[in-house]
Every structure is written in C-alpha cells, then in structure tokens.
Design a protein around this motif. Structure first.
Motif, PDB file in Angstrom:
ATOM      1  N   SER B 194       0.852  -1.175   0.000  1.00 17.89           N
ATOM      2  CA  SER B 194       0.000   0.000   0.000  1.00 17.89           C
ATOM      3  C   SER B 194       0.899   1.239   0.000  1.00 17.89           C
ATOM      4  CB  SER B 194      -0.894  -0.018   1.240  1.00 17.89           C
ATOM      5  OG  SER B 194      -1.502   1.235   1.387  1.00 17.89           O
ATOM      6  N   GLU B 195       0.927   1.940  -1.117  1.00 16.61           N
ATOM      7  CA  GLU B 195       1.847   3.071  -1.283  1.00 16.61           C
ATOM      8  C   GLU B 195       1.069   4.354  -1.533  1.00 16.61           C
ATOM      9  OE1 GLU B 195       5.226   2.845  -0.972  1.00 16.61           O
ATOM     10  OE2 GLU B 195       4.788   0.813  -0.293  1.00 16.61           O
ATOM     11  N   SER B 203       7.946  11.650 -10.016  1.00 14.26           N
ATOM     12  CA  SER B 203       8.425  10.279 -10.127  1.00 14.26           C
ATOM     13  C   SER B 203       7.791   9.409  -9.046  1.00 14.26           C
ATOM     14  CB  SER B 203       9.950  10.270  -9.975  1.00 14.26           C
ATOM     15  OG  SER B 203      10.376   8.985  -9.625  1.00 14.26           O
ATOM     16  N   THR B 205       8.941   6.038  -8.982  1.00 18.55           N
ATOM     17  CA  THR B 205       9.759   4.833  -9.169  1.00 18.55           C
ATOM     18  C   THR B 205       9.893   4.026  -7.875  1.00 18.55           C
ATOM     19  OG1 THR B 205      10.995   6.126 -10.756  1.00 18.55           O
ATOM     20  CG2 THR B 205      11.939   4.034 -10.115  1.00 18.55           C
ATOM     21  N   GLY B 206      10.162   4.709  -6.772  1.00 18.05           N
ATOM     22  CA  GLY B 206      10.351   4.008  -5.505  1.00 18.05           C
ATOM     23  C   GLY B 206       9.150   3.148  -5.145  1.00 18.05           C
ATOM     24  N   GLN B 207       7.978   3.762  -5.185  1.00 19.75           N
ATOM     25  CA  GLN B 207       6.760   3.038  -4.842  1.00 19.75           C
ATOM     26  C   GLN B 207       6.537   1.864  -5.781  1.00 19.75           C
ATOM     27  OE1 GLN B 207       7.166   6.364  -5.093  1.00 19.75           O
ATOM     28  NE2 GLN B 207       5.530   7.491  -4.088  1.00 19.75           N
ATOM     29  N   LEU B 209       8.670   0.150  -7.605  1.00 17.11           N
ATOM     30  CA  LEU B 209       9.621  -0.951  -7.411  1.00 17.11           C
ATOM     31  C   LEU B 209       9.210  -1.797  -6.212  1.00 17.11           C
ATOM     32  CD1 LEU B 209      12.976   0.899  -8.064  1.00 17.11           C
ATOM     33  CD2 LEU B 209      11.885  -0.817  -9.500  1.00 17.11           C
ATOM     34  N   LYS B 210       8.787  -1.122  -5.155  1.00 17.49           N
ATOM     35  CA  LYS B 210       8.364  -1.852  -3.962  1.00 17.49           C
ATOM     36  C   LYS B 210       7.142  -2.724  -4.266  1.00 17.49           C
ATOM     37  CE  LYS B 210       7.893  -1.006   0.949  1.00 17.49           C
ATOM     38  NZ  LYS B 210       7.712   0.034   1.958  1.00 17.49           N
ATOM     39  N   ALA B 213       8.074  -5.714  -6.424  1.00 21.92           N
ATOM     40  CA  ALA B 213       8.798  -6.717  -5.638  1.00 21.92           C
ATOM     41  C   ALA B 213       7.835  -7.619  -4.867  1.00 21.92           C
ATOM     42  CB  ALA B 213       9.755  -6.011  -4.682  1.00 21.92           C
ATOM     43  N   LYS B 233       2.238   4.450 -16.093  1.00 24.97           N
ATOM     44  CA  LYS B 233       3.370   4.595 -17.010  1.00 24.97           C
ATOM     45  C   LYS B 233       4.612   3.942 -16.387  1.00 24.97           C
ATOM     46  CE  LYS B 233       6.101   8.189 -19.268  1.00 24.97           C
ATOM     47  NZ  LYS B 233       7.340   8.298 -18.500  1.00 24.97           N
ATOM     48  N   GLU B 237       6.893   0.783 -17.680  1.00 22.18           N
ATOM     49  CA  GLU B 237       8.328   0.951 -17.920  1.00 22.18           C
ATOM     50  C   GLU B 237       9.152  -0.074 -17.180  1.00 22.18           C
ATOM     51  OE1 GLU B 237       8.660   5.711 -18.629  1.00 22.18           O
ATOM     52  OE2 GLU B 237       9.531   4.837 -16.829  1.00 22.18           O
ATOM     53  N   LYS B 238       8.701  -0.399 -15.960  1.00 24.44           N
ATOM     54  CA  LYS B 238       9.462  -1.345 -15.146  1.00 24.44           C
ATOM     55  C   LYS B 238       9.034  -2.780 -15.449  1.00 24.44           C
ATOM     56  CE  LYS B 238      11.799   1.824 -12.933  1.00 24.44           C
ATOM     57  NZ  LYS B 238      11.892   2.659 -14.142  1.00 24.44           N
TER      58      LYS B 238
END
Lengths: 345, 387
Positions: B194-195, B203, B205-207, B209-210, B213, B233, B237-238
């Motif tokens: 939950s982010e 950005s 990105t951090g959220q 990636l978590k 994972a 988006k 991308e990831k």
C-alpha cells in the motif's frame, strides 16, 4: 531492498536531482545578483513544458499573449521614461525589442503550423516564447524596487508567483500535458533498464552547468554578474549597470527554468502548478548552499533528489515531509557555523 | 446621448421593472451552486459548472435560477459561498461542492439554516452515517464503496488473488484504500503493498519498485484525473505485466490524452454514462445518459463530456423531480418550501439519471445501486464496456 532496486532508485534520484540542481543554480544566481528570492522560477518550468506541449498539439500557446502583453507594457514604461528624459532616439529600438520581436514570433507561429516542425525547432520556439518573459518581469516588477529590502523583494516575488500561476491556469487549463520523449533509446545495464530520456536529462544538466561555469569564468558578462553579486556598489563604480545585471540574471534563470521544463515533460505529466513544488525542491538545494555557493547548492539539490527517491521507497506517504524536514538541520547547522551578518543596511 | 442608445436604455429599464414586478408576483426558485471551478479539482468542477447552464430554466411553470459560485477547491471559500447564497440570495437549495472536504465544510451551514444540500463529491462520509446534520444532505456521485465492489467482483471472477495499492496521499487515496481494503478482506483478497504519492510528484519509481517486488496479481491506482497516468506509465516501464485497475476518478478525456499508449488496457469501474452508447437498450438509464451526453457535447464539442458533469446533471434531475411536489406544499423562498423540497428529494423512487437509478430513503441519501457502475476498459484511446 536488493542492489537492483537500490540502483534504479539511485538513477531516479539523480535524474530528478539534476533538474533540482539546475533550478538551485538559477535561484542562487538570481539571489546573489538581485537579492530576489526567485519563487516564480517554478512557473517558468511549467510554462516551458506546457508551451512546448501546446505547440505540439498544434495550439497557439497562451504564453504568446503574455509575451505580447508584457512586451507592450515594458515598451510603454520605457517610452514614458524616454519622453521624460527627452531621449527620442531610443524609442524605435524600444518598440522593436519589446513589441516587434514578439509580434514577429507570433507571425511565425500563425504562418507555419508548429505541430509539423521537427522537435528541436519546437523546443527553440518554446524557449523563445518563454525566456523573454523573465527580463520583462524583472523590468516591470523588480527593477523599480531594486533597492528595497530582501523582505519587500520576497513579497513582490510571491505576488509574481501567484499571478503567473493564475495565468498558467488560464492559458493551459487545469489538466496536465506530456510531451513525447526526445529519444526512445534504452540501455540494458546489468538487470536495470536505463531510459535514454533520463540519460539525456543528466547529460543536458551537466552540460548546462559546465556552460554556466565557463560563462562566469571566461566572459565579460559573466564576470560582470559575479562582480555585482560580490559588491553591488563597487560593481556600479566600475561601470557595471545593476539593471543590466538584473535583467541578465533573470534571463538566465528563466532559460534554465524553461529548459528544465522541456527536459522533464517527457518523463512526467506537467500541470500549470507543477512548477512550484519542483522549484521549491531546488530551493531546498539552494538553501543547503546558503544561497551563495554554486557547487554546494548543486550537490544539495542532487541530495534532495536522492533522498526523495529512497524515501518514496521506504515511506511513500511521508516523502515530502522527509524532503522538506531536511531544511531544518541544514538551517541549524548554517546558523551555528556562520557568523550572522546583518543584511539590511 | 445618441438616440438608439437611449432607446435601448429605456427598453432595458422597462424590462427590469417588469422583471421585478413579475418576481414579486410569483417568487422564483433560487438554487445556489458552489463548485470547484479553479484550484486542484478544477478539471472536475469545470464540467459541473458548465452543466448547470444546460439544465431547464423553468420547471412546473416556475422559473428556476441557478446562482453558480466558484470555491477554488478551498473549504473556507466553500463555507463563505454557502453563507452568502443563503443569506443574500435566499436560495431554496444548495448544490455543492465538488470535493469531499468542501462538502463537509458546507454541510454544517446547510443544516444550521435548514437548507437542503446536494453534494457532488465521491466519498460516502458526506451522507453516512445518518444524523441530524446529514438529514439535510444528499449526494449524487456514486459512493467509493459502489466502485470498489465492482473491482473486487472482477477480481474474484477472474481468479486474481493479490493486489498492490498506490494512491494519492490525501482524502481521495485514503478513502479508496479504506473502502477497498474492507471489501477485499471480506473476499479474501490479499493486499500485498500500500503506497502513496502526491498529485504533483514527478516520479513514483520508488513506490512502483516496492510494489513489483511484492509480485501482485493486480494493481489498483487510487488516483483521480491525469496524475493517475504516472503510476501506470512507471509500471509499464518497469515491466509489470499484471492487471491494472484505475478508479472512476480518471474518467475524462484529458486522462486519455495525457496517458496515450501508456494507459491502454487499464480496467476501471465507471458510471454507465461514460459508455452509454455501448449499453444494451434495456439498460434502465441508457436514454437519460445519452440525452445528457448529447446536450453537453452539442454545447462543448465532441468527446468533452466527463463523469463529473453527470453528477451535476443528476443533482438537477433530483431537484426538478422534487419541485412540483414541493410547490404543492409551500411558496418558494420560505422555510416550509425548503423543508418540502428536502422531503420530496428523500422520497424519490425509480428516477433514472445519467449515472444510475435513484431510490432514496431516510437512511440512504445517495440512492444508487449496483446499476450505477459498470466495468470499462481503455482500448484504442477510448472507453470500452466490459461485458
């Protein structure tokens, strides 16, 4: 968190940090030369990005009307001044500079549909539309009160910020825009995918920073700016016009702002009010450098970017809190280590 | 003074006098409106504001005036607006506001002055739990819970067992998370991450990636408007391959414009109005929805219609439905008329509206059921009904 995630976050942080660094440099520059805390800096980021987006959408960007309007206002003020001092010869050049060139630009936009032009030309057009706004704003809002206290200049700066944000909403609407990436390239480094656009942002920022360095070290105008920043009165005695220095610093700051906007608009959606927060993070970086040191400000801004990236991984809900709380220990440290110099009189 | 001008002036004066005379003879019905036409919720508030101009000016032989004010997405301004509308314009009913915080702020004033209020905001807390204040408050937008159940239903029927959530770090994101978590838990769907992020973030990105994972079957983006593009988006991308859900807060043309290819394939619950043309003819509110869409698009251009204007239209439908009943009991402009209007709205039954069918009761001041939402998918840059 494994190494791959750490690397990706680092990459993200450095990309954003590079933009913040550019803005931090512009803020330090403007403050050093004119003592204005340049809050509207962020608006020019948004204006740059959104002007480019409207050019690409084939619409006439609202910034053109602002340019024409401000140009006319500046021309009126200058002509009134010229009449009072009986310098009639200056009038044609005033008109040409403030009304003629914007009109010519508008004419070009009407004649050639901008959506069909190559991206590089669109970027140049967007910059040409936005960058002159900086010196015009300086002429109208700051030049008449150039000798006022920092507090008065800050208040005027906030007024300009609020005005520009309102105009931004009027010109571009409430919704955001994104522009296509300059490049679709991407590199595979280990497991991580590196987007061409992010590389471009970092490289462009680095090039701009180096260019600024040479500008200040090697050119007569750069040296004039540095002299004004060090000692206003002394510089004036040496024949450096404070007005010229102010206009030049605003032009540079606006150029950096608008260019940053053009750089990040393919990465993220930009709204009419996005610029403020981006500018504020650049400001945190500039504060780390005490609004005086360029390298420390740039390093501080990159630190803000990294902190932001890693805190968005660990505690996304508190990201902004973490970033802006950073200002407190920095201020504490600065006020303990530097001797307080009374700035006013 | 030139002659033609004088003539117009005289004509204007006469008509003004006539208008005053008419209004004393037969009091108009005044409806006060406060929407967020500027500020962060402007993309929601502008179509709402535009919609009031499309509503009929006369209902049951009585003239209806809409007095539209802007509250700049600011609860303080919303409170000022409703006070002004009630004390100066003597309105019989207030519509507003666009956002939940503004509606909650206005609610106190409405209840204090015994004036019925119809909110256009999304969150259920505007009308629940029922108490003395909410006695005066109604709401036309679907509750978040309506929409959350649609996503959970889709997940259970497609055997998706885990989900990661990313939403705004404000009332919208929190509200969605709470509603969704409640229903998901009941249906044994695991929420693995939950982010939060900010509307203006450059950005996420951090959220992302978590979240990746945690390997979820699906991702829910609890965000509204174009800022909801960024997480999707970044997910693409990831390299995220799972199902991506958006909420009904993105249902406008700007989201498609900004999102482009990046938002293709997203699933979202929407009011049936957004896909009205694709609904089967037997759908209860298809006709009303199409009527609104064509009215709005005639006035503002093709593809301009959004879900939010629909909420304003539905508020208008509720009012127009209630006016004839209230007129039988009292004169407009009186305390009794306001009470009669409130009672009439509360007893609305089977009223098809742009977003669903209203069945209100003393306990339910929203009145929509499961017919008020369908699942849609973004395909080829437009909304496609998922059957």
């Amino acid at each position: 968190m494994d190494l791959q995630i750490a690397l990706l976050l680092g990459q993200d942080g450095i990309t954003n940090g590079a933009i913040y660094a550019l803005l931090a440099l512009a803020l330090v520059l403007v403050f050093a030369v004119t003592r204005v805390i340049f809050i509207p800096q962020g608006e020019f980021v948004a204006y740059g990005a959104l002007t480019l987006a409207s050019l690409q959408a084939g619409k006439l960007p609202g910034t053109l009307w602002l340019l024409l309007g401000l140009g006319a206002a500046v021309a009126l003020v200058e002509i009134a001044l010229a009449l009072r001092t009986r310098q009639m010869r200056r009038i044609p050049s005033i008109l040409l500079l403030n009304c003629g060139i914007p009109l010519l630009l508008g004419g070009i936009l009407f004649a050639i549909p901008p959506a069909t032009l190559p991206l590089a030309v669109q970027v140049v057009l967007a910059l040409m539309l936005v960058v002159p706004l900086g010196p015009m704003v300086y002429r109208l809002a700051f030049q008449p009160i150039a000798e006022a206290s920092v507090l008065v200049l800050l208040i005027v700066s906030i007024a300009v910020h609020v005005t520009l944000i309102g105009l931004g909403l009027l010109f571009f609407g409430a919704e955001g825009s994104r522009t296509p990436a300059f490049t679709d390239m991407s590199f595979e480094i280990g497991d991580a995918l590196l987007q061409g656009q992010t590389v471009l942002v970092v490289v462009a920022s680095a090039v701009l920073i180096v260019a600024l360095y040479f500008f200040f070290e090697r050119t007569i105008y750069g040296k004039a700016l540095r002299a004004t920043a060090m000692n206003r009165t002394g510089a004036r005695l040496m024949g450096i016009s404070a007005t010229m220095a102010g206009k030049l610093s605003f032009t540079l700051a606006t150029l950096i702002g608008a260019f940053s906007g053009v750089l990040i608009s393919p990465i993220t959606t930009i709204y009419y009010d996005s610029g403020f927060l981006i500018g504020l993070k650049g400001f945190v970086g500039a504060i780390v450098g005490g609004l005086a040191s360029y390298p420390v400000a740039a390093a501080g801004a990159v630190l803000v970017g990294l902190l932001e990236a890693y805190s968005s991984f660990w505690a996304s809900a508190y990201k902004e809190v973490i970033v802006f709380t950073m200002i407190i220990p920095v201020l504490l440290w600065r006020s303990l280590t530097t001797r307080h110099v009374e700035e006013e009189e | 003074m030139p002659k033609p001008f004088r003539r117009t002036l005289v004509a204007a004066l006469i008509s003004a006098v006539a208008a005053t005379a008419a209004s004393t003879a037969l009091a108009d019905i005044n409806i006060g409106v406060s929407v967020s036409a500027t500020g962060p919720a402007a993309s929601l508030g502008i179509p709402e504001k535009n919609t009031f101009a499309l509503l009929p000016q006369t209902v049951a032989g009585q003239k209806v005036n809409y007095i539209v004010l802007d509250d700049a997405t600011d609860p303080t301004a919303a409170t000022k607006n409703i006070k002004k509308l009630i004390s100066e314009n003597k309105v019989d009913l207030v519509v507003g506001s666009t956002t939940t915080p503004n509606s909650l702020a206005m609610m106190d004033v409405a209840a204090e002055n015994e004036t019925p209020m119809i909110s256009l905001a999304g969150s259920a807390i505007v009308v629940e739990p029922m108490d003395a204040k909410r006695y005066w408050v109604f709401k036309t937008a679907q509750n978040d819970a309506h929409m959350a159940t649609a996503i959970v239903e889709y997940m259970t029927s497609h055997n998706l067992q885990s989900i990661a959530f990313i939403g705004f770090a404000d009332a919208y994101g929190e509200g969605w998370y709470k509603e969704f978590a409640k229903i998901a838990e009941a249906r044994k769907i695991r929420i693995v991450a939950s982010e939060r992020y900010q509307r203006n973030d450059t950005s996420v990105t951090g959220q992302i990636l978590k979240m990746i994972a945690a390997k979820p079957d699906a991702v829910l983006i609890g965000a509204a408007g174009t800022p909801a593009v960024l997480p999707q988006k970044s997910l693409k991308e990831k390299g995220y391959k799972g199902v991506i859900f958006q909420t009904h807060g993105v249902a406008n043309a700007d989201f498609l414009r900004v999102g482009g290819k990046d938002v293709e394939g997203a699933l979202l619950p929407v009011g049936p109005m957004m896909v009205a043309a694709q609904l089967p003819d037997s759908y209860p509110n298809k006709k009303v929805a199409l009527d609104y869409v064509s009215k709005y698009e005639t006035a503002h251009g093709k593809g301009s219609v959004s879900a939010f204007g629909g909420h304003a239209w539905d508020a208008g439908l509720l009012i127009n439905h209630a006016i004839p009943q209230a007129l039988k009991k009292a004169q407009p402009g009186s305390k009794e008329f306001r009470k009669a209007l409130r009672d009439a709205i509360e007893t609305t039954q089977n009223l098809p509206a742009a977003h669903g069918v209203f069945n209100l009761s003393a306990q339910d001041h929203q009145g929509f059921d499961q017919r008020a939402r369908v699942m849609a998918k973004i395909e080829g840059g437009s909304w496609k009904l998922v059957k």
